[in-house]
Design a protein around this motif. Structure first.
Motif, PDB file in Angstrom:
ATOM      1  N   VAL A 162      73.397  34.725  20.705  1.00 43.65           N
ATOM      2  CA  VAL A 162      74.108  35.928  21.129  1.00 43.65           C
ATOM      3  C   VAL A 162      75.458  35.966  20.433  1.00 43.65           C
ATOM      4  CG1 VAL A 162      74.919  37.296  23.078  1.00 43.65           C
ATOM      5  CG2 VAL A 162      72.984  35.732  23.387  1.00 43.65           C
ATOM      6  N   TYR A 163      75.762  37.081  19.782  1.00 47.64           N
ATOM      7  CA  TYR A 163      77.003  37.221  19.024  1.00 47.64           C
ATOM      8  C   TYR A 163      77.841  38.376  19.561  1.00 47.64           C
ATOM      9  CZ  TYR A 163      74.724  34.267  15.513  1.00 47.64           C
ATOM     10  OH  TYR A 163      74.105  33.228  14.864  1.00 47.64           O
ATOM     11  N   PHE A 164      79.146  38.251  19.403  1.00 45.93           N
ATOM     12  CA  PHE A 164      80.059  39.356  19.701  1.00 45.93           C
ATOM     13  C   PHE A 164      80.211  40.193  18.440  1.00 45.93           C
ATOM     14  CE2 PHE A 164      84.023  41.617  20.079  1.00 45.93           C
ATOM     15  CZ  PHE A 164      84.068  41.975  21.410  1.00 45.93           C
ATOM     16  N   ASP A 165      80.157  41.506  18.592  1.00 42.03           N
ATOM     17  CA  ASP A 165      80.223  42.442  17.459  1.00 42.03           C
ATOM     18  C   ASP A 165      81.658  42.940  17.290  1.00 42.03           C
ATOM     19  OD1 ASP A 165      79.931  44.409  15.567  1.00 42.03           O
ATOM     20  OD2 ASP A 165      78.236  45.410  16.542  1.00 42.03           O
ATOM     21  N   SER A 202      88.108  32.109  28.068  1.00 41.88           N
ATOM     22  CA  SER A 202      88.160  33.424  28.708  1.00 41.88           C
ATOM     23  C   SER A 202      87.619  33.360  30.128  1.00 41.88           C
ATOM     24  CB  SER A 202      87.348  34.428  27.891  1.00 41.88           C
ATOM     25  OG  SER A 202      87.939  34.665  26.634  1.00 41.88           O
ATOM     26  N   ALA A 203      86.439  32.779  30.282  1.00 44.31           N
ATOM     27  CA  ALA A 203      85.799  32.751  31.598  1.00 44.31           C
ATOM     28  C   ALA A 203      86.569  31.884  32.589  1.00 44.31           C
ATOM     29  CB  ALA A 203      84.361  32.255  31.464  1.00 44.31           C
ATOM     30  N   GLU A 255      89.199  35.220  21.878  1.00 47.01           N
ATOM     31  CA  GLU A 255      89.410  35.317  23.326  1.00 47.01           C
ATOM     32  C   GLU A 255      89.845  36.719  23.726  1.00 47.01           C
ATOM     33  OE1 GLU A 255      91.389  32.357  25.803  1.00 47.01           O
ATOM     34  OE2 GLU A 255      91.629  31.164  23.985  1.00 47.01           O
ATOM     35  N   ILE A 256      90.816  37.253  22.992  1.00 50.30           N
ATOM     36  CA  ILE A 256      91.295  38.601  23.301  1.00 50.30           C
ATOM     37  C   ILE A 256      90.168  39.614  23.144  1.00 50.30           C
ATOM     38  CG2 ILE A 256      92.845  40.462  22.553  1.00 50.30           C
ATOM     39  CD1 ILE A 256      94.857  38.317  21.746  1.00 50.30           C
ATOM     40  N   ALA A 257      89.426  39.512  22.045  1.00 49.42           N
ATOM     41  CA  ALA A 257      88.346  40.455  21.775  1.00 49.42           C
ATOM     42  C   ALA A 257      87.332  40.489  22.908  1.00 49.42           C
ATOM     43  CB  ALA A 257      87.664  40.084  20.457  1.00 49.42           C
ATOM     44  N   GLN A 258      86.843  39.331  23.305  1.00 49.47           N
ATOM     45  CA  GLN A 258      85.786  39.303  24.318  1.00 49.47           C
ATOM     46  C   GLN A 258      86.316  39.592  25.717  1.00 49.47           C
ATOM     47  OE1 GLN A 258      84.329  35.379  23.483  1.00 49.47           O
ATOM     48  NE2 GLN A 258      85.903  34.343  24.679  1.00 49.47           N
ATOM     49  N   THR A 259      87.519  39.104  26.028  1.00 46.18           N
ATOM     50  CA  THR A 259      88.043  39.273  27.388  1.00 46.18           C
ATOM     51  C   THR A 259      88.414  40.715  27.667  1.00 46.18           C
ATOM     52  OG1 THR A 259      88.930  37.021  27.265  1.00 46.18           O
ATOM     53  CG2 THR A 259      89.696  38.404  29.076  1.00 46.18           C
TER      54      THR A 259
END
Length: 469
Positions: free
Chosen positions: A152-155, A225-226, A253-257
């Motif tokens: 699973v990747y973050f886009d 983040s979590a 971290e900023i991107a996903q959070t």
């Protein structure tokens, strides 16, 4: 004056304002516990400790959380290579959890020797697997993540400003343009990063958990983040780390959070510069690195290294050499000798006006983007001021040491064995109770008894300490 901090995100020094007045929620990236920490790593934790103690000194209530990375951190920050924990286990022929426990304890011991306070909340990454899965599921549902090649990747293309912490441009991160960036053909964009790895990529991975995407384990970035959200909530005041965390770790971290939350997450990003050697950045990957144990073996007091760190501003690169450490060790010894001599002739009533004057000067140094060099200068100014009697000077030094944590008034206790130290503390407590009951005769008797045994009591507003004659 009010507290001002340099904010990496805005690249300016800003007046600090917490989300809740008087309270600070602070997150610090903890160690990946696959090996001993070197003194370059520990510079970061020393300066984060100073930040926390400065905030407390300035009247804030600090809630600090730190993770322990015991899974997920790859040898290449751009989702390449093997898990560092697995590499440590293979190196020492132990299980990953045995490695994690051993090096977590070693890191904690190093913190104790450097007077770095252990955070209120310390969370191993492996304890929050369900939280990561929930986090990743939400990003998939919101369209910020995708599944490819079993992972699973973050886009990052879904974001308007992925490079909010840096001056990077997208084309600067092409394959081979930066050390550690290698092509992963599963990704839609080269800067996309892994949220969850499955068994399809790392068959040798020891730690694996069931997830909706298969048997696997979390990516490195997701844990901070979590964990931060779980223990500090949706609005974070300060996030700390070394400058090497700015990209890609803190950027990710900023991107996903913020994609997960739908709003701004952290207001201030506090980064500590590298400790370099004459040949460049200190690194474990080079095979040789300096630890606190090695410094002790060479005869150095760990607090001499803490002073070495405090002599420089946290945003300035610091070059380590034994010659420079010798200078800090010599300065530390001279300083503690002066204070010890002052303790031998402690006299005079506390001068409240001069105390306020110097406390204001010390606070100004801290509020000036945590200027530890100026804060140290306050100690020397107190010792040089002929208008200060010895008791007032000692009171101020003890007060400043709440932040500096150099044991400036505790040097003599090192000469006392544990039994004698406990005996003296019991006598001090009995004397305190006698004075509270206005039994001054008994209080004097206890003082005289200790004096005959070569122990001098030192009374201050903060309590009673002692020295061995």
């Amino acid at each position: 004056m009010s507290l001002k901090l340099y904010n990496t995100q805005t690249r300016t020094i800003e007046e600090f304002k917490s989300n809740i007045p008087g309270e600070v929620k602070m997150y610090t990236c903890g160690p990946t516990v696959y090996h001993f920490a070197h003194i370059g790593n520990l510079r970061t934790y020393v300066m984060e400790d100073v930040l926390e103690k400065s905030l407390t000194y300035l009247g804030y209530k600090v809630n600090r959380v730190m993770n322990i990375t015991d899974v997920g951190h790859l040898s290449g920050d751009s989702d390449t290579g093997e898990d560092k924990m697995l590499a440590g286990a293979i190196r020492e022929h132990k299980s990953v959890m045995e490695i994690a426990e051993f090096y977590t304890n070693a890191f904690k011991k190093d913190c104790e020797r450097l007077n770095v306070t252990w955070p209120q909340t310390v969370v191993p990454a492996t304890s929050c697997i369900d939280d990561y899965i929930k986090f990743v599921q939400s990003l998939l549902e919101k369209g910020f993540a995708y599944i490819a090649g079993g992972n699973v990747y973050f886009d990052v293309s879904k974001l308007k400003d992925y490079y909010t912490l840096t001056n990077h441009q997208a084309d600067e991160m092409v394959v081979g343009a930066r050390e550690g960036v290698e092509e992963d053909f599963n990704k839609r964009n080269q800067n996309d990063f892994a949220l969850w790895f499955t068994k399809s990529k790392f068959e040798s991975q020891e730690l694996k958990w069931q997830s909706p995407w298969g048997l696997g384990y979390p990516g490195w970035h997701i844990e901070c983040s979590a964990i931060s959200l779980k223990y500090l909530g949706e609005y974070l005041d300060i996030h700390c780390g070394g400058v090497d965390n700015i990209f890609p770790h803190h950027t990710n971290e900023i991107a996903q959070t913020e994609s997960y939350l739908g709003h701004k997450w952290c207001n201030y990003w506090f980064h500590i510069q590298h400790l370099n050697t004459e040949g460049g950045k200190m690194s474990k990957s080079k095979g040789e690195f300096t630890t606190i144990d090695l410094l002790i073996e060479k005869g150095y007091n760990p607090l001499a290294y803490r002073m070495f760190c405090l002599q420089s501003h946290y945003r300035n690169p610091l070059v380590f050499s034994y010659e420079r450490l010798d200078g800090a060790a010599s300065a530390y010894k001279k300083l503690t000798n002066k204070i010890e001599n002052l303790q031998k002739s402690a006299t005079g009533e506390l001068n409240k006006d001069l105390i306020l004057k110097y406390q204001t000067k010390f606070k100004d140094a801290l509020e000036n983007d945590i200027n530890t060099s100026l804060a140290l200068t306050c100690v020397y100014d107190v010792l040089k001021d002929e208008n200060l009697n010895s008791n007032t000077a000692l009171y101020l030094i003890q007060d400043f040491d709440k932040v500096l944590s150099l044991n400036l008034l505790q040097q003599n206790t090192a000469k006392v064995n544990d039994d004698l130290h406990e005996y003296i503390l019991q006598k001090i407590e009995l004397r305190k109770q006698a004075k509270a009951q206005k039994n001054y005769a008994l209080a004097d008797e206890i003082r005289n008894e200790l004096t005959k045994q070569g122990v001098t009591l030192i009374d201050t507003k903060e309590g009673t300490s002692y020295k061995i004659n």
